[in-house]
Design an enzyme around this catalytic site. Structure first.
Site, PDB file in Angstrom:
ATOM      1  N   SER A 139       0.858  -1.192   0.000  1.00 57.41           N
ATOM      2  CA  SER A 139       0.000   0.000   0.000  1.00 57.41           C
ATOM      3  C   SER A 139       0.889   1.236   0.000  1.00 57.41           C
ATOM      4  O   SER A 139       2.031   1.191   0.481  1.00 57.41           O
ATOM      5  CB  SER A 139      -0.868   0.024   1.267  1.00 57.41           C
ATOM      6  OG  SER A 139      -1.550   1.248   1.384  1.00 57.41           O
ATOM      7  N   TYR A 152      -1.932  -0.904  10.400  1.00 56.60           N
ATOM      8  CA  TYR A 152      -1.998  -1.119   8.945  1.00 56.60           C
ATOM      9  C   TYR A 152      -0.681  -0.669   8.293  1.00 56.60           C
ATOM     10  O   TYR A 152      -0.105  -1.392   7.478  1.00 56.60           O
ATOM     11  CB  TYR A 152      -3.183  -0.335   8.372  1.00 56.60           C
ATOM     12  CG  TYR A 152      -3.432  -0.571   6.898  1.00 56.60           C
ATOM     13  CD1 TYR A 152      -3.949  -1.778   6.443  1.00 56.60           C
ATOM     14  CD2 TYR A 152      -3.154   0.415   5.953  1.00 56.60           C
ATOM     15  CE1 TYR A 152      -4.188  -2.001   5.089  1.00 56.60           C
ATOM     16  CE2 TYR A 152      -3.393   0.213   4.599  1.00 56.60           C
ATOM     17  CZ  TYR A 152      -3.910  -1.000   4.169  1.00 56.60           C
ATOM     18  OH  TYR A 152      -4.140  -1.223   2.830  1.00 56.60           O
TER      19      TYR A 152
HETATM   20  N1  LIG Z   1      -8.646  -0.303  -1.883  1.00 53.75           N
HETATM   21  C1  LIG Z   1      -7.637   0.465  -1.515  1.00 53.75           C
HETATM   22  O1  LIG Z   1      -7.743   1.705  -1.530  1.00 53.75           O
HETATM   23  C2  LIG Z   1      -6.329  -0.157  -1.119  1.00 53.75           C
HETATM   24  C3  LIG Z   1      -5.217   0.691  -0.984  1.00 53.75           C
HETATM   25  C4  LIG Z   1      -3.996   0.149  -0.628  1.00 53.75           C
HETATM   26  C5  LIG Z   1      -3.864  -1.230  -0.440  1.00 53.75           C
HETATM   27  N2  LIG Z   1      -4.957  -2.031  -0.573  1.00 53.75           N
HETATM   28  C6  LIG Z   1      -4.780  -3.469  -0.324  1.00 53.75           C
HETATM   29  O2  LIG Z   1      -5.360  -4.217  -1.367  1.00 53.75           O
HETATM   30  C7  LIG Z   1      -5.743  -5.500  -0.878  1.00 53.75           C
HETATM   31  C8  LIG Z   1      -7.177  -5.792  -1.309  1.00 53.75           C
HETATM   32  O3  LIG Z   1      -8.032  -4.875  -0.672  1.00 53.75           O
HETATM   33  P1  LIG Z   1      -9.404  -4.353  -1.321  1.00 53.75           P
HETATM   34  O4  LIG Z   1      -9.317  -2.900  -1.379  1.00 53.75           O
HETATM   35  O5  LIG Z   1      -9.718  -5.127  -2.549  1.00 53.75           O
HETATM   36  O6  LIG Z   1     -10.392  -4.682  -0.109  1.00 53.75           O
HETATM   37  P2  LIG Z   1     -11.682  -5.585   0.030  1.00 53.75           P
HETATM   38  O7  LIG Z   1     -12.611  -5.412  -1.113  1.00 53.75           O
HETATM   39  O8  LIG Z   1     -12.171  -5.317   1.416  1.00 53.75           O
HETATM   40  O9  LIG Z   1     -11.097  -7.081  -0.056  1.00 53.75           O
HETATM   41  C9  LIG Z   1     -10.350  -7.650   0.980  1.00 53.75           C
HETATM   42  C10 LIG Z   1     -10.227  -9.141   0.686  1.00 53.75           C
HETATM   43  O10 LIG Z   1      -9.430  -9.729   1.737  1.00 53.75           O
HETATM   44  C11 LIG Z   1     -10.129 -10.864   2.248  1.00 53.75           C
HETATM   45  N3  LIG Z   1      -9.876 -11.073   3.658  1.00 53.75           N
HETATM   46  C12 LIG Z   1     -10.012 -10.170   4.680  1.00 53.75           C
HETATM   47  N4  LIG Z   1      -9.771 -10.760   5.856  1.00 53.75           N
HETATM   48  C13 LIG Z   1      -9.474 -12.072   5.581  1.00 53.75           C
HETATM   49  C14 LIG Z   1      -9.135 -13.193   6.376  1.00 53.75           C
HETATM   50  N5  LIG Z   1      -9.063 -13.110   7.714  1.00 53.75           N
HETATM   51  N6  LIG Z   1      -8.886 -14.368   5.760  1.00 53.75           N
HETATM   52  C15 LIG Z   1      -8.970 -14.469   4.415  1.00 53.75           C
HETATM   53  N7  LIG Z   1      -9.274 -13.451   3.603  1.00 53.75           N
HETATM   54  C16 LIG Z   1      -9.528 -12.263   4.187  1.00 53.75           C
HETATM   55  C17 LIG Z   1     -11.615 -10.530   2.039  1.00 53.75           C
HETATM   56  O11 LIG Z   1     -12.355 -11.752   1.964  1.00 53.75           O
HETATM   57  P3  LIG Z   1     -13.333 -12.331   3.104  1.00 53.75           P
HETATM   58  O12 LIG Z   1     -13.902 -11.152   3.865  1.00 53.75           O
HETATM   59  O13 LIG Z   1     -14.340 -13.085   2.321  1.00 53.75           O
HETATM   60  O14 LIG Z   1     -12.482 -13.215   3.941  1.00 53.75           O
HETATM   61  C18 LIG Z   1     -11.576  -9.845   0.689  1.00 53.75           C
HETATM   62  O15 LIG Z   1     -11.623 -10.797  -0.341  1.00 53.75           O
HETATM   63  C19 LIG Z   1      -5.559  -5.445   0.655  1.00 53.75           C
HETATM   64  O16 LIG Z   1      -4.350  -6.076   1.025  1.00 53.75           O
HETATM   65  C20 LIG Z   1      -5.483  -3.956   0.932  1.00 53.75           C
HETATM   66  O17 LIG Z   1      -4.754  -3.663   2.107  1.00 53.75           O
HETATM   67  C21 LIG Z   1      -6.187  -1.530  -0.903  1.00 53.75           C
END
Ligand SMILES: NC(=O)c1ccc[n+]([C@@H]2O[C@H](COP(=O)([O-])OP(=O)(O)OC[C@H]3O[C@@H](n4cnc5c(N)ncnc54)[C@H](OP(=O)(O)O)[C@@H]3O)[C@@H](O)[C@H]2O)c1
Length: 259
Positions: A139, A152
């Site tokens: 991130s 985080y």
């Molecule tokens: N969106 C942003 O602005 C942003 C920015 C920087 C970095 N990121 C990173 O990008 C990645 C994806 O995030 P996203 O934005 O796509 O968020 P999201 O839509 O909330 O997706 C998060 C995913 O992680 C899974 N997850 C969460 N807790 C889990 C657990 N205990 N065991 C297994 N799976 C788990 C969730 O699945 P379940 O709930 O079904 O388990 C979901 O599929 C993350 O690492 C996040 O930190 C996102």
């Protein structure tokens, strides 16, 4: 590694957001895809919506002990993993005193320790075959310390450094490591963070944000082109070159949401 060498892709956190987009795009391109998350119903709906072959695994990745079992199941179904996408993650946006130590440590296990275990589980086979790709979704918060996100930021900085370190170590082995630094990208996670920040500042929903389809395309292209890193939206690339300035500005201007 070229697309024709990619047979099996393992995506964690594929039940929504960035992971779902990556899994869908790889499946549509004809690759065998293993998808992992806790919400099996969402993984199965994704698998039913694409024509490609998908293996769904429900696992709680906040327990690093589950990592080896996930890889073993994936390998038993589709053979060795060619691309590991360490994407699953969770974010706490809160003043530090409002975070329970247990929740904080859960973030570190899910965002940092389990991805390291998954890398341990796939790497020996990739090294033996002299091909493969490991992608770590870190991130911009791993580059720029952001108030209200101590656990985080710690988890993402740790993952980013481990990822960049491993990339150097594996140079010339045929195994590529790509570190991804998303800024705000429109997903459930981003919308939850913005909703919390909005109470404190009107700037929260005016920050440049990207979309999952563009990010998926950039990541897939980075693997093919053996790029070291992806920073998206591109405007946040400046945070890497001007890190001290970005940290000072972010540290002063980011409001800490109420617990
Ligand atoms: N969106 C942003 O602005 C942003 C920015 C920087 C970095 N990121 C990173 O990008 C990645 C994806 O995030 P996203 O934005 O796509 O968020 P999201 O839509 O909330 O997706 C998060 C995913 O992680 C899974 N997850 C969460 N807790 C889990 C657990 N205990 N065991 C297994 N799976 C788990 C969730 O699945 P379940 O709930 O079904 O388990 C979901 O599929 C993350 O690492 C996040 O930190 C996102």
């Amino acid at each position: 590694m070229t697309n024709s060498h990619v047979r099996h892709v393992l995506v964690t956190g594929a039940s929504s957001g960035i992971g779902e987009a990556l899994a869908r795009d790889y499946a549509r391109a004809g690759h065998r895809v293993t998808v992992v998350a806790r919400r099996l119903d969402r993984l199965e709906a994704l698998a039913a919506s694409v024509t490609g072959t998908m293996k769904c695994i429900s696992a709680d990745l906040s327990d690093p002990a589950n990592a080896e079992g996930v890889v073993a199941q994936a390998v038993a179904t589709f053979g060795p993993v060619d691309v590991l996408l360490n994407n699953a993650g969770a974010q706490i946006v809160s003043p530090f005193e409002g975070v329970s130590p247990d929740d904080g440590e859960m973030t570190l296990r899910l965002n940092l320790l389990t991805p390291l275990r998954l890398m341990h589980a796939v790497l020996p086979s990739m090294q033996a075959r002299r091909e493969g790709a490991i992608v770590n979704i870190a991130s911009v918060a791993g580059l720029v310390p952001t108030p209200g996100m101590a656990h985080y930021c710690a988890s993402k900085a740790g993952l980013a450094f481990a990822s960049e370190s491993l990339r150097g170590e594996l140079r010339g082995t045929g195994v590529v490591v790509v570190t991804v630094y998303p800024g705000p990208v429109d997903t459930a996670m981003m919308r939850a963070a913005v909703a919390k920040m909005k109470a404190e500042t009107t700037l929260a929903d005016r920050m440049p944000a990207g979309d999952v389809d563009t990010l998926s395309k950039l990541i897939r292209s980075a693997i093919t082109r053996k790029q070291s890193r992806v920073i998206y939206p591109h405007v946040y690339g400046a945070t890497r070159w001007f890190a001290p300035m970005a940290a000072a500005i972010t540290g002063r201007l980011t409001p800490v949401p109420k617990a």
